[in-house]
Design a protein around this motif. Structure first.
Motif, PDB file in Angstrom:
ATOM      1  N   THR A  59       0.809  -1.155   0.059  1.00 48.61           N
ATOM      2  CA  THR A  59      -0.026   0.086  -0.077  1.00 48.61           C
ATOM      3  C   THR A  59       0.914   1.205  -0.195  1.00 48.61           C
ATOM      4  OG1 THR A  59      -1.635  -1.180   1.288  1.00 48.61           O
ATOM      5  CG2 THR A  59      -1.880   1.217   0.963  1.00 48.61           C
ATOM      6  N   LEU A  60       1.977   1.118   0.513  1.00 48.65           N
ATOM      7  CA  LEU A  60       2.862   2.396   0.881  1.00 48.65           C
ATOM      8  C   LEU A  60       3.423   2.653  -0.503  1.00 48.65           C
ATOM      9  CD1 LEU A  60       4.860   1.894   4.152  1.00 48.65           C
ATOM     10  CD2 LEU A  60       3.231   3.577   3.518  1.00 48.65           C
ATOM     11  N   CYS A  61       3.741   1.768  -1.221  1.00 49.77           N
ATOM     12  CA  CYS A  61       4.411   1.681  -2.760  1.00 49.77           C
ATOM     13  C   CYS A  61       3.469   2.299  -3.662  1.00 49.77           C
ATOM     14  CB  CYS A  61       5.160   0.368  -2.972  1.00 49.77           C
ATOM     15  SG  CYS A  61       6.442  -0.254  -2.228  1.00 49.77           S
ATOM     16  N   ARG A  62       2.129   2.347  -3.170  1.00 53.47           N
ATOM     17  CA  ARG A  62       1.259   2.701  -4.224  1.00 53.47           C
ATOM     18  C   ARG A  62       1.051   4.337  -3.972  1.00 53.47           C
ATOM     19  NH1 ARG A  62      -1.226  -2.194  -3.669  1.00 53.47           N
ATOM     20  NH2 ARG A  62      -2.671  -1.579  -1.986  1.00 53.47           N
ATOM     21  N   ARG A  63       1.590   4.803  -3.032  1.00 53.09           N
ATOM     22  CA  ARG A  63       1.334   6.526  -2.684  1.00 53.09           C
ATOM     23  C   ARG A  63       2.044   7.028  -3.417  1.00 53.09           C
ATOM     24  NH1 ARG A  63      -1.127   7.745   2.436  1.00 53.09           N
ATOM     25  NH2 ARG A  63       0.173   9.610   2.228  1.00 53.09           N
ATOM     26  N   PRO A  64       1.633   8.113  -4.026  1.00 50.65           N
ATOM     27  CA  PRO A  64       2.245   9.318  -4.756  1.00 50.65           C
ATOM     28  C   PRO A  64       3.614   9.783  -4.072  1.00 50.65           C
ATOM     29  CG  PRO A  64       0.291   9.542  -5.318  1.00 50.65           C
ATOM     30  CD  PRO A  64       0.243   8.547  -4.216  1.00 50.65           C
ATOM     31  N   ASP A  65       3.259  10.056  -2.795  1.00 52.75           N
ATOM     32  CA  ASP A  65       4.101  10.740  -1.925  1.00 52.75           C
ATOM     33  C   ASP A  65       5.325   9.928  -1.659  1.00 52.75           C
ATOM     34  OD1 ASP A  65       2.410   9.412  -0.417  1.00 52.75           O
ATOM     35  OD2 ASP A  65       2.545  10.672   1.472  1.00 52.75           O
ATOM     36  N   VAL A  66       4.951   8.661  -1.270  1.00 54.02           N
ATOM     37  CA  VAL A  66       6.334   7.753  -0.984  1.00 54.02           C
ATOM     38  C   VAL A  66       7.118   7.519  -2.375  1.00 54.02           C
ATOM     39  CG1 VAL A  66       6.746   5.377  -0.429  1.00 54.02           C
ATOM     40  CG2 VAL A  66       5.029   6.559   0.604  1.00 54.02           C
ATOM     41  N   ARG A  67       6.277   7.603  -3.578  1.00 52.38           N
ATOM     42  CA  ARG A  67       7.077   7.381  -4.745  1.00 52.38           C
ATOM     43  C   ARG A  67       8.008   8.776  -5.181  1.00 52.38           C
ATOM     44  NH1 ARG A  67       2.997   6.413  -7.798  1.00 52.38           N
ATOM     45  NH2 ARG A  67       2.435   8.375  -8.467  1.00 52.38           N
ATOM     46  N   GLU A  68       7.544   9.860  -4.703  1.00 55.95           N
ATOM     47  CA  GLU A  68       8.127  11.179  -4.803  1.00 55.95           C
ATOM     48  C   GLU A  68       9.423  11.265  -3.776  1.00 55.95           C
ATOM     49  OE1 GLU A  68       7.969  13.344  -7.163  1.00 55.95           O
ATOM     50  OE2 GLU A  68       6.469  12.208  -8.274  1.00 55.95           O
ATOM     51  N   ALA A  69       9.263  10.602  -2.478  1.00 53.31           N
ATOM     52  CA  ALA A  69      10.329  10.602  -1.625  1.00 53.31           C
ATOM     53  C   ALA A  69      11.520   9.798  -2.041  1.00 53.31           C
ATOM     54  CB  ALA A  69      10.029  10.067  -0.246  1.00 53.31           C
ATOM     55  N   VAL A  70      11.426   8.490  -2.678  1.00 49.72           N
ATOM     56  CA  VAL A  70      12.157   7.586  -3.238  1.00 49.72           C
ATOM     57  C   VAL A  70      12.829   8.053  -4.457  1.00 49.72           C
ATOM     58  CG1 VAL A  70      12.549   5.355  -4.320  1.00 49.72           C
ATOM     59  CG2 VAL A  70      10.968   5.492  -2.296  1.00 49.72           C
ATOM     60  N   LEU A  71      12.123   9.058  -5.343  1.00 50.86           N
ATOM     61  CA  LEU A  71      12.564   9.549  -6.528  1.00 50.86           C
ATOM     62  C   LEU A  71      13.634  10.778  -6.202  1.00 50.86           C
ATOM     63  CD1 LEU A  71      13.004   9.798  -9.665  1.00 50.86           C
ATOM     64  CD2 LEU A  71      10.701  11.086  -9.539  1.00 50.86           C
ATOM     65  N   ALA A  72      13.127  11.563  -5.123  1.00 51.78           N
ATOM     66  CA  ALA A  72      14.074  12.638  -4.647  1.00 51.78           C
ATOM     67  C   ALA A  72      15.463  12.035  -4.082  1.00 51.78           C
ATOM     68  CB  ALA A  72      13.272  13.438  -3.576  1.00 51.78           C
ATOM     69  N   GLU A  73      15.408  10.937  -3.273  1.00 50.74           N
ATOM     70  CA  GLU A  73      16.717  10.079  -2.940  1.00 50.74           C
ATOM     71  C   GLU A  73      17.516   9.734  -4.065  1.00 50.74           C
ATOM     72  OE1 GLU A  73      18.165   7.475   0.641  1.00 50.74           O
ATOM     73  OE2 GLU A  73      16.594   6.521  -0.798  1.00 50.74           O
ATOM     74  N   ILE A  74      16.871   9.290  -5.223  1.00 50.13           N
ATOM     75  CA  ILE A  74      17.629   8.938  -6.510  1.00 50.13           C
ATOM     76  C   ILE A  74      18.343  10.028  -6.969  1.00 50.13           C
ATOM     77  CG2 ILE A  74      17.491   7.972  -8.808  1.00 50.13           C
ATOM     78  CD1 ILE A  74      15.626   5.923  -7.464  1.00 50.13           C
ATOM     79  N   LYS A  75      17.577  11.274  -7.073  1.00 50.04           N
ATOM     80  CA  LYS A  75      17.978  12.554  -7.723  1.00 50.04           C
ATOM     81  C   LYS A  75      19.081  13.000  -6.908  1.00 50.04           C
ATOM     82  CE  LYS A  75      13.855  13.875 -10.084  1.00 50.04           C
ATOM     83  NZ  LYS A  75      12.668  14.572 -10.378  1.00 50.04           N
ATOM     84  N   GLU A  76      19.338  12.856  -5.606  1.00 50.41           N
ATOM     85  CA  GLU A  76      20.034  13.348  -4.699  1.00 50.41           C
ATOM     86  C   GLU A  76      21.429  12.738  -4.963  1.00 50.41           C
ATOM     87  OE1 GLU A  76      22.188  15.683  -2.417  1.00 50.41           O
ATOM     88  OE2 GLU A  76      20.301  16.169  -2.994  1.00 50.41           O
ATOM     89  N   MET A  77      21.221  11.142  -4.942  1.00 44.72           N
ATOM     90  CA  MET A  77      22.218  10.526  -5.096  1.00 44.72           C
ATOM     91  C   MET A  77      22.932  10.661  -6.596  1.00 44.72           C
ATOM     92  SD  MET A  77      24.397   8.197  -3.853  1.00 44.72           S
ATOM     93  CE  MET A  77      23.447   7.454  -2.551  1.00 44.72           C
TER      94      MET A  77
END
Length: 145
Positions: free
Chosen positions: A63-81
Motif C-alpha cells: 500500500t505504501l508503494c502505491r502512494r504518490p508521496d512515497v514514490r516522490e520521496a524515493v525519486l528525490a533520494e535517487i536524484k540526490e544520489m
C-alpha cells in the motif's frame, strides 16, 4: 553503472533502470527496502504504516508503494544520489514505479519469479516484459507534463 549508484540509496532495495532509444528520458522500476522505507514513512507522518515483520506488514508495504508521496520521496533520494555522483541529466530517472510485492528476503525481483538469474543478475527482457504496462504509463505521464 547507474543501477550500482542508485542501489546506494537507503530507500532502494533493488532497481531496474530502463531507457528507450526513442525517448529522451530514462525510468526506473524500484523495489524499496522495507527496512528503510517503513521507518522513513513513520517518521514522515504517513498514516497507517504497518511496522516491519508484524502481521499484515507485506500488505501495508504494498500500500505504501502505491502512494504518490512515497514514490516522490524515493525519486528525490535517487536524484540526490545522482547529484552527489555527478551524473548528467539524461542519466537520472525522471519517473519510477515502486514494486511493493516482496518475498521473505524483501526482494521483488528474484530467481523464483524469473526476474533474476541464479547469480542474482537482472533479467532485463523478463523485467521489461513484466513491467511494460507500468513503463508505458510512466512515459505517457511524462509526455503529458
Amino acid at each position: 553503472r547507474l543501477e550500482g549508484i542508485f542501489l546506494r540509496c537507503s530507500l532502494v532495495g533493488q532497481i531496474f533502470v530502463y531507457g528507450n532509444s526513442y525517448k529522451d528520458q530514462i525510468l526506473a522500476i524500484v523495489v524499496p527496502d522495507p527496512l528503510s522505507l517503513i521507518p522513513h514513512c513513520t517518521k514522515a507522518g504517513v498514516p497507517d504504516v504497518v511496522p516491519f515483520r508484524t502481521e499484515g506488514w507485506k500488505e501495508g508495504f504494498a500500500t505504501l508503494c502505491r502512494r504518490p508521496d512515497v514514490r516522490e520521496a524515493v525519486l528525490a533520494e535517487i536524484k540526490e544520489m545522482a547529484k552527489e555522483n555527478g551524473l548528467k541529466g539524461f542519466e537520472v530517472p525522471k519517473a519510477l514505479y515502486l514494486e511493493g510485492h516482496v518475498n521473505d528476503l524483501n526482494q521483488g525481483f528474484n530467481v523464483e519469479n524469473d526476474l533474476l538469474t541464479p547469480t542474482f543478475k537482472l533479467k532485463r527482457p523478463a523485467l521489461q516484459a513484466k513491467y511494460q504496462g507500468a513503463i508505458d504509463d510512466l512515459y505517457e505521464q511524462l509526455e503529458g507534463r
